[in-house]
Motif scaffolding. Structure first.
Motif, mmCIF file in Angstrom:
data_model
loop_
_atom_site.group_PDB
_atom_site.id
_atom_site.type_symbol
_atom_site.label_atom_id
_atom_site.label_comp_id
_atom_site.label_asym_id
_atom_site.label_seq_id
_atom_site.Cartn_x
_atom_site.Cartn_y
_atom_site.Cartn_z
ATOM 1 N N TRP A 192 4.714 -1.510 -14.065
ATOM 2 C CA TRP A 192 3.453 -1.379 -13.798
ATOM 3 C C TRP A 192 2.921 -2.551 -14.149
ATOM 4 N N ASN A 193 2.992 -3.090 -15.467
ATOM 5 C CA ASN A 193 2.384 -4.330 -16.012
ATOM 6 C C ASN A 193 2.655 -5.430 -15.259
ATOM 7 N N SER A 232 0.911 5.700 7.964
ATOM 8 C CA SER A 232 2.080 5.763 7.133
ATOM 9 C C SER A 232 1.809 6.579 5.870
ATOM 10 N N ARG A 233 2.735 6.438 4.739
ATOM 11 C CA ARG A 233 2.730 7.039 3.470
ATOM 12 C C ARG A 233 1.323 6.790 2.699
ATOM 13 N N PHE A 234 0.753 5.668 3.026
ATOM 14 C CA PHE A 234 -0.561 5.358 2.475
ATOM 15 C C PHE A 234 -1.673 6.181 2.823
ATOM 16 N N GLN A 250 0.733 -1.216 0.017
ATOM 17 C CA GLN A 250 -0.157 0.155 -0.056
ATOM 18 C C GLN A 250 0.926 1.308 -0.092
ATOM 19 N N ASP A 251 1.845 1.220 0.921
ATOM 20 C CA ASP A 251 2.674 2.303 0.994
ATOM 21 C C ASP A 251 3.429 2.707 -0.346
ATOM 22 N N ILE A 252 4.076 1.646 -1.004
ATOM 23 C CA ILE A 252 4.736 1.507 -2.110
ATOM 24 C C ILE A 252 3.900 2.029 -3.267
ATOM 25 N N ALA A 253 2.753 1.560 -3.322
ATOM 26 C CA ALA A 253 1.835 1.925 -4.760
ATOM 27 C C ALA A 253 1.458 3.413 -4.629
#
Length: 204
Positions: free
Chosen positions: A47-48, A107-109, A34-37
Motif C-alpha cells: 500500500w505504501n 467494471s469492478r470499479f 481504479q478496478d485494482i484499487a
C-alpha cells in the motif's frame, strides 16, 4: 482563490478535441488502477509503495495543469468515457438530431455489491448521456433540473450494454429527455427521464 479555481467555477464551454494515442494508454491504465484499487488487499508495505508511486505521478502531472475547457479529459470522443476517468467506459454509437445511442460496459470499479453496478452510478451515466442529447440537438449549454431513474433489473458488470436517449418534448428553455438501458438480449435494465434547462446568459 487561484486562477485555476476561477476557471473551475466558470461554466466550461466544452468543445470536442483529439488526443494522441498516449492519452488513450494513460486512461486505460487509470481505469485498470481504479478496478485494482477496489479489488485488492496487498498489505501495508505494498500500500505504501503504491501510494508513493502514485504521489510521484501526481507531482509530475500537476506541473501541466490546464483550465476547464482546455484539458482534454472529457472532450475526446474517440476514447471511452470521452477520456474522463469519472465516466464509465461507454462511447457514442449512433447519433441523430433528437437521439443518441451509446454502448459500453461497467467494471469492478462500479460495483455496489454482489457483482451489481452501484445504483448511484446509473444517474451519473444518464446525466452524461442526456448531455450528449443536448449537444446532438444543437441546444445551448444546459443544466439538469431533475433526473429520475427506474431500476428494472440488476445492471451487470463486464457485459456489453446499450443505452438509447432521446428528446421527449421541448418547451421553450426546457428539454424533456428519456432513456433506456438494455443488455444484449434486449432486457431493459433501467429507464430514466429528466429535464435539461437552457442556461440564461448570466447563469454559470
Amino acid at each position: 482563490m487561484t486562477d485555476t479555481d476561477d476557471d473551475i467555477r466558470e461554466f466550461a464551454r466544452v468543445q470536442p478535441t483529439s488526443a494522441p494515442p498516449e492519452m488513450g494508454r494513460f486512461m486505460s491504465a487509470m481505469r485498470r488502477l481504479q478496478d485494482i484499487a477496489v479489488s485488492t488487499d496487498p498489505g501495508v508495505t505494498l500500500w505504501n509503495d503504491a501510494a508513493a508511486a502514485i504521489e510521484d505521478v501526481c507531482t509530475r502531472l500537476e506541473e501541466h495543469r490546464a483550465s476547464a475547457g482546455v484539458a482534454p479529459a472529457g472532450r475526446v470522443l474517440e476514447l471511452p468515457g470521452n477520456g474522463h476517468p469519472l465516466m464509465p467506459p461507454w462511447q457514442v454509437a449512433e447519433t441523430r438530431a433528437d437521439e443518441v445511442t451509446m454502448r459500453g460496459h461497467f467494471s469492478r470499479f462500479h460495483v455496489g455489491g454482489n457483482g451489481a453496478v452501484h445504483g448511484g452510478v446509473l444517474p451519473l451515466f444518464y446525466d452524461w448521456h442526456f448531455g450528449m442529447v443536448v449537444s446532438a440537438a444543437g441546444r445551448p449549454d444546459s443544466r439538469t433540473a431533475y433526473l429520475h431513474v427506474d431500476y428494472r433489473r440488476i445492471t451487470p458488470t463486464d457485459e456489453p450494454l446499450s443505452s438509447r436517449a432521446w428528446i421527449d418534448s421541448v418547451e421553450g428553455r426546457k428539454l424533456f429527455v428519456r432513456a433506456t438501458m438494455t443488455d444484449m438480449d434486449g432486457n431493459v435494465l433501467s429507464e430514466a427521464n429528466g429535464l435539461m434547462i437552457k442556461l440564461l446568459p448570466h447563469q454559470p
